[in-house]
Design a protein around this motif. Sequence first.
Motif, short mmCIF file in Angstrom:
data_model
loop_
_atom_site.label_atom_id
_atom_site.label_comp_id
_atom_site.label_asym_id
_atom_site.label_seq_id
_atom_site.Cartn_x
_atom_site.Cartn_y
_atom_site.Cartn_z
N GLY A 141 0.78 -1.23 0.00
CA GLY A 141 0.00 0.00 0.00
C GLY A 141 0.81 1.27 0.00
O GLY A 141 0.24 2.37 0.03
N GLN A 142 2.13 1.17 -0.05
CA GLN A 142 2.98 2.36 0.05
C GLN A 142 3.87 2.59 -1.17
O GLN A 142 4.74 3.45 -1.13
CB GLN A 142 3.85 2.26 1.31
CG GLN A 142 3.05 2.31 2.61
CD GLN A 142 3.95 2.35 3.83
OE1 GLN A 142 4.57 1.35 4.19
NE2 GLN A 142 4.02 3.50 4.47
N VAL A 143 3.61 1.85 -2.23
CA VAL A 143 4.42 1.99 -3.45
C VAL A 143 3.52 2.28 -4.63
O VAL A 143 2.58 1.53 -4.92
CB VAL A 143 5.25 0.72 -3.72
CG1 VAL A 143 6.01 0.84 -5.04
CG2 VAL A 143 6.23 0.46 -2.57
N ALA A 144 3.78 3.39 -5.30
CA ALA A 144 3.08 3.75 -6.53
C ALA A 144 4.07 3.77 -7.68
O ALA A 144 5.28 3.89 -7.47
CB ALA A 144 2.41 5.12 -6.39
N VAL A 145 3.56 3.67 -8.89
CA VAL A 145 4.39 3.75 -10.08
C VAL A 145 4.04 5.03 -10.83
O VAL A 145 2.86 5.33 -11.06
CB VAL A 145 4.18 2.52 -10.99
CG1 VAL A 145 4.79 2.75 -12.37
CG2 VAL A 145 4.81 1.29 -10.36
N PHE B 1 2.23 -4.51 -14.33
CA PHE B 1 2.25 -4.43 -12.87
C PHE B 1 0.91 -4.81 -12.23
O PHE B 1 0.72 -4.61 -11.03
CB PHE B 1 2.64 -3.01 -12.42
CG PHE B 1 4.08 -2.65 -12.70
CD1 PHE B 1 5.11 -3.36 -12.12
CD2 PHE B 1 4.39 -1.62 -13.58
CE1 PHE B 1 6.44 -3.04 -12.38
CE2 PHE B 1 5.71 -1.29 -13.85
CZ PHE B 1 6.74 -2.01 -13.25
N GLU B 2 0.01 -5.36 -13.01
CA GLU B 2 -1.31 -5.71 -12.48
C GLU B 2 -1.24 -6.62 -11.26
O GLU B 2 -2.04 -6.48 -10.34
CB GLU B 2 -2.15 -6.39 -13.58
CG GLU B 2 -2.81 -5.42 -14.53
CD GLU B 2 -4.10 -4.82 -13.99
OE1 GLU B 2 -4.24 -4.68 -12.76
OE2 GLU B 2 -4.97 -4.47 -14.79
N ILE C 13 -5.57 -1.18 -11.37
CA ILE C 13 -4.84 -0.34 -10.44
C ILE C 13 -5.42 1.08 -10.47
O ILE C 13 -5.67 1.61 -11.56
CB ILE C 13 -3.35 -0.29 -10.83
CG1 ILE C 13 -2.77 -1.70 -10.92
CG2 ILE C 13 -2.54 0.55 -9.85
CD1 ILE C 13 -1.46 -1.77 -11.69
N PRO C 14 -5.64 1.73 -9.33
CA PRO C 14 -6.12 3.11 -9.34
C PRO C 14 -5.17 4.03 -10.11
O PRO C 14 -3.96 3.94 -9.94
CB PRO C 14 -6.16 3.49 -7.86
CG PRO C 14 -6.29 2.18 -7.14
CD PRO C 14 -5.51 1.20 -7.95
N VAL C 15 -5.72 4.89 -10.95
CA VAL C 15 -4.93 5.80 -11.77
C VAL C 15 -5.18 7.24 -11.33
O VAL C 15 -6.33 7.67 -11.17
CB VAL C 15 -5.27 5.64 -13.27
CG1 VAL C 15 -4.59 6.73 -14.10
CG2 VAL C 15 -4.83 4.25 -13.76
N ILE C 16 -4.07 7.96 -11.13
CA ILE C 16 -4.10 9.37 -10.75
C ILE C 16 -3.61 10.19 -11.94
O ILE C 16 -2.54 9.92 -12.49
CB ILE C 16 -3.21 9.62 -9.53
CG1 ILE C 16 -3.72 8.82 -8.32
CG2 ILE C 16 -3.16 11.12 -9.19
CD1 ILE C 16 -2.76 8.78 -7.15
#
Length: 239
Positions: free
Chosen positions: A122-126, A155-156, A191-194
């Motif tokens: 929960g603490q790593v984003a790409v 990365f799914e 994956i949630p996308v920002i």
Amino acid sequence: MILYPAIDLKDGAAVRLIHGEMDSATVFNGDPAAQAQSFVDAGCQWLHLVDLNGAFAGTPVNAAPVEAILKQCKVPTQLGGGIRDMATIARWLDLGLSRVILGTVAVEDPDLVREAARAFPGQVAVGLDARNGRVATRGWAQETDVMVTDLARSFEDAGIAAIIYTDILRDGAMKGPNVAATAALAKAVSIPVIASGGVASLDDLIALRDTGVIAGAISGRALYDGALDLAAALRTLAA
């Protein structure tokens, strides 16, 4: 949809670039912690930080202002730029960062991303930064032949918390985000996308929100220029 106010750090100051060009930097605040606190005071739920020097150097450069922000501001904070090994990831998380953003290593060392996501759930984003759909690395200075959607899909199964998708040609240009491309990416992965790059108005945020598939949006220059009122934007998104 979460709105992430952006603080881009160059030589210890809060700046904004146009199209990622370091020589186009405009200094908006020489005290990044004060700038961050103003965003918190307006009601933001998260802060988004980028170590611009670090992105080019490959190692953290603006550690002092980041640490000052973490000490002063009591909201979750994510950081990208120059984070390319497990030791740096662990150090930032130990200092109170809520999420690290891995960009260049997502292309050059995807196994590190997977290792980090397992070690720090929960603490790593790409961070996927692209020109015309192709990923750029090393502070956006190097363009690759890797397509954004292909890399995101790879990365799914990695357990990453989010993908931050930046359209470089929109970043800092105040011309609006690439809503269609961001929504297409969000639909292509679980994956949630920002969204990042080009958010210039409340209408832009509403357009991103109304896709129904975009989890968050990052805004920088519009907040500094006054084109977007953070408190009003947060109220609108919460409605």
